[in-house]
Scaffold this active site. Structure first.
Site, PDB file in Angstrom:
ATOM      1  CG  ASP A  54       5.004   4.863  -3.144  1.00  0.00           C
ATOM      2  OD1 ASP A  54       5.797   4.546  -2.252  1.00  0.00           O
ATOM      3  OD2 ASP A  54       4.432   4.046  -3.889  1.00  0.00           O
ATOM      4  CG  ASP A 194       3.504  -0.986  -3.613  1.00  0.00           C
ATOM      5  OD1 ASP A 194       3.523  -0.008  -4.375  1.00  0.00           O
ATOM      6  OD2 ASP A 194       3.584  -0.884  -2.376  1.00  0.00           O
TER       7      ASP A 194
HETATM    8  C1  DX5 Z   1       0.464   2.646  -1.344  1.00  0.00           C
HETATM    9  C2  DX5 Z   1       1.946   2.708  -1.492  1.00  0.00           C
HETATM   10  C3  DX5 Z   1       2.551   1.835  -0.409  1.00  0.00           C
HETATM   11  C4  DX5 Z   1       4.036   1.876  -0.338  1.00  0.00           C
HETATM   12  C5  DX5 Z   1       4.520   0.740   0.541  1.00  0.00           C
HETATM   13  O1  DX5 Z   1      -0.112   3.590  -2.138  1.00  0.00           O
HETATM   14  O2  DX5 Z   1       2.323   2.272  -2.786  1.00  0.00           O
HETATM   15  O3  DX5 Z   1       2.123   0.524  -0.669  1.00  0.00           O
HETATM   16  O4  DX5 Z   1       4.570   1.792  -1.586  1.00  0.00           O
HETATM   17  O5  DX5 Z   1       4.105   1.006   1.849  1.00  0.00           O
HETATM   18  P1  DX5 Z   1       3.967  -0.156   2.940  1.00  0.00           P
HETATM   19  O6  DX5 Z   1       5.063  -1.161   2.665  1.00  0.00           O
HETATM   20  O7  DX5 Z   1       4.163   0.563   4.249  1.00  0.00           O
HETATM   21  O8  DX5 Z   1       2.610  -0.724   2.742  1.00  0.00           O
END
Ligand code: DX5
Length: 247
Positions: A54, A194
């Site tokens: 990310d 996501d």
């Molecule tokens: C948001 C990120 C998150 C991450 C996943 O900007 O992209 O979504 O990848 O995090 P969780 O699974 O904790 O939402």
């Protein structure tokens, strides 16, 4: 050796994340950042299919995270494919760095690209798989004229910037519409989700038609550890009546 695919793109024939679904892809956003290389190895051992980085610039989203050097440092720690999720303005200025860092997939946000077709074409020219991400408020129509370039369509189920947020269930309408749209594409492209994906939300996303699932905080807070989380998530996906056209 790159060859022309059914959409006329010269690229390596075998997609790095393989074909078919479901795939569970780990987000490192909530991992122990002081031991990222080790965590990558643990993710491979736990049975994840890939790792998503990310990347955030503090402009496109209100958070600042890692860059290509961090990814490159972890590349040798695992054979899992890497996705660079570029939550940054002007991603075209840095796609070569993420390809060089060892990312087999580069995902850009439609909202960050003034010339989306040009950016996606540039990623294809690097022989890297192309991902396009849509924020929750962005309609599917935003990608209507670049579908021939997309390998992975990422429907965000949170507003990007932080891990640990709540899944936006209303995105399942968009996931369903994306599944219907993608079922008319000439070859295999994948519908990834996501944000807030956990054992209690993954079945809903799968039933709506998602193929690939990015898992962040749910990996690190499961009572069974990372392996327990993976097994639980896979069981929930298998239980869900899938709308995916990929068997
Ligand atoms: C948001 C990120 C998150 C991450 C996943 O900007 O992209 O979504 O990848 O995090 P969780 O699974 O904790 O939402």
């Amino acid at each position: 050796m790159p060859t022309d695919d059914v959409r006329g793109r010269s690229r390596s024939p075998e997609p790095p994340l393989g074909t078919g679904a479901p795939k569970l892809i780990a987000s490192v956003l909530n991992a122990d950042l002081d031991r990222l290389s080790e965590v990558c190895g643990e993710m491979e051992k736990a049975g994840l299919d890939g790792i998503q980085w990310d990347v955030m610039d503090g402009r496109f989203v209100p958070n600042l995270t890692m860059g290509p050097a961090t990814i490159a440092a972890c590349r040798k720690a695992t054979s899992l494919p890497f996705e660079a999720h570029l939550m940054i303005e002007e991603p075209e200025k840095s796609i070569e760095q993420y390809a060089a860092a060892g990312c087999e997939y580069i995902i850009v946000h439609v909202e960050a690209c003034r010339h989306l077709h040009r950016v996606l074409d540039a990623i294809v020219s690097l022989d890297v798989r192309v991902g396009v991400a849509l924020n929750p408020a962005t309609p599917l129509e935003a990608i209507a004229h670049v579908t021939n370039l997309i390998d992975v369509l990422l429907v965000m189920t949170v507003n990007p910037g932080f891990g640990g947020q709540s899944y936006i269930e209303s995105m399942e309408f968009k996931i369903k519409a994306a599944r219907d749209l993608m079922s008319r594409w000439p070859d295999e492209a994948y519908l990834e989700v996501d944000g807030g994906i956990s054992p209690s939300t993954i079945a809903g996303a799968a039933s709506a038609g998602a193929d690939w699932f990015v898992i962040g905080s749910a990996l690190f807070k499961h009572e069974g550890g990372m392996k327990g989380a993976v097994n639980h998530l896979r069981a929930e996906v298998e239980r869900a009546p899938r709308r995916s056209w990929i068997k």
